[in-house]
Design a protein around this motif. Sequence first.
Motif, PDB file in Angstrom:
ATOM      1  N   VAL A 113       5.051  63.735   7.349  1.00 58.49           N
ATOM      2  CA  VAL A 113       4.840  65.060   6.496  1.00 58.49           C
ATOM      3  C   VAL A 113       4.392  66.377   8.131  1.00 58.49           C
ATOM      4  N   TRP A 114       5.586  66.887   7.936  1.00 57.31           N
ATOM      5  CA  TRP A 114       5.455  67.693   9.204  1.00 57.31           C
ATOM      6  C   TRP A 114       4.763  69.056   8.743  1.00 57.31           C
ATOM      7  N   PHE A 115       3.841  70.067   9.992  1.00 59.34           N
ATOM      8  CA  PHE A 115       3.394  71.047   9.150  1.00 59.34           C
ATOM      9  C   PHE A 115       4.188  71.469  10.920  1.00 59.34           C
TER      10      PHE A 115
ATOM     11  N   TRP B 270       2.592  73.871  14.025  1.00 59.35           N
ATOM     12  CA  TRP B 270       1.048  73.287  13.423  1.00 59.35           C
ATOM     13  C   TRP B 270      -0.279  74.237  14.520  1.00 59.35           C
TER      14      TRP B 270
ATOM     15  N   ALA C 152       5.418  73.302   4.694  1.00 55.66           N
ATOM     16  CA  ALA C 152       4.855  71.616   5.208  1.00 55.66           C
ATOM     17  C   ALA C 152       7.123  71.288   5.214  1.00 55.66           C
TER      18      ALA C 152
END
Length: 531
Positions: free
Chosen positions: A11-13, A16, A138
């Motif tokens: 999971v990549w935001f 960030w 995300a």
Amino acid sequence: MTASIARSMVVWFADWPVEAARATEGLSPTAAVAIIDKGFVIACSAEARRDGVRRGLRVREAQLRCPDLTITPYNAEADARAFEPVISSIEEIIPGVEPIRPGLCAVRARGAARYYGGELPAATALLDRMLAEGSPPASIGIADSRFAAEQAAYRAVPVTSAAPSAPPSGAEGHRVLIVPPGASPAFLAPLPIETVGDGDLTALLRKLGARTLGDFAALSSTDVRARFGESGARAHERAAGLDHRIVVPRVPPLDFDVQIDCEPPLDRIDQIAFALRAVADRFASGFTAAGLVCTGIRVHITTEGSGGSEREWSHPRYFTPADVVDRVRWQLQGDGIDTGLEAPVSRVTISPTHVDAIGNHEEGLWGRSPDERIHHGLSRIQSMLGHDAVLTAVPGGGRMLTERRVLVPWGDAPPPAARLAADRPWPGSLPAPAPATVYEPPLPANVLASDGSAVDVDRRGRVTGDPAWLSLAENRRQRVTAWAGPWPIRQRWWDPARARRIDRFQLVDEHGEGWLLLLEQHLWRVEARYD
């Protein structure tokens, strides 16, 4: 063979650090923001990118491209703190989260796919939860290895109804990229060689003609290990989709915070201290059950009218329930008097700041040591007379002896400014050995030459006469048998209001006692005595 693959979900935001800065510093959600570190842009918002701001730009160049750019220094601690609630939310949907860095985490995809009926429904459920809780958008990547899943997350595109297989209900619009089992090498092959993440290695590989991960993966693993070593072999495995790193779930931190809500609010310190006893017992017993002790706490007191105070307390050993109650009472006494407060207290929150293993604080075989008995007695005096009733000296920084001694309450850590000042060189300070007795304030004195005239130092630093007699206020005149000096001290010469011009002397009198004297503005004073 495929069924045994431990597939990973990453999971990549995106951006960030920008989102964390907006949350912690109250920045506008539409402002062009750039996060800087060491003079370079390390992250920027979509609004800043529209004006040409990119990672790696110098700050001045970024400001030229975007005049309205909001510059924020990178704060790694705030970045990590802001990501902690997001990880907790993910753990409620899919347990077993491994934080990779703030804004990026991984989970095992197999269990989530079984529970939600597939990998795409699991990713959809996770993204729906994130949006419902107000988290930034995300992207999710799923692949056979963690490295491939991370690259898939970076390149995820919104799911549409035109996909080869019909997406589940609610999945449209979410940024998800699923690499089919066994297809990770083909997915990674066209990616640029820089994706492997080793700058020195990628520069050399480009010179050798390997421009993509596929080119690198085509090399023999034996030759790569022989030429580039262990780090090169690991990079080769990542490029070939054979990353053997598995998702290692973190152990969720235990929540030791306790609080008490006073309804109605209390306006007497003794009432608050009595109400805190059960809470303090629960606070200390929680650490004991976990095999820990608490050596530092943060006490936050909320009063009516949204006021209050917050302070951190440390302990030379560890906090017992009685110690916790005492610290709260001392903090309240700083805001009022022993029996009353300026505003009633509605809530008291106690949080640990430093913990240690309980085995490091066990009593000795023959009971408590003398140091522990001393601590117990001094803590008892503090509990009766107040936190500042017992002081201890810690080294500080400065050229004068009185500046090098800092008094702190018993049990408190030295102030950070004092610790930093003590480590500085301080040219002109007195070298070892240090005198045993330091006078504060310095004692007045007179130093006379053999003819009875006052000894002084001219502007060139020359002594007007050899010291022959030392006269102290409480004693009669004593003969000087030896002397050394002067050693000049020039402080803050650039500030006329605070500048000091001092000359130091060491004298030995006829009784064999050594004295440290200061000459400032033609006046003699005794700074210390060598016992």
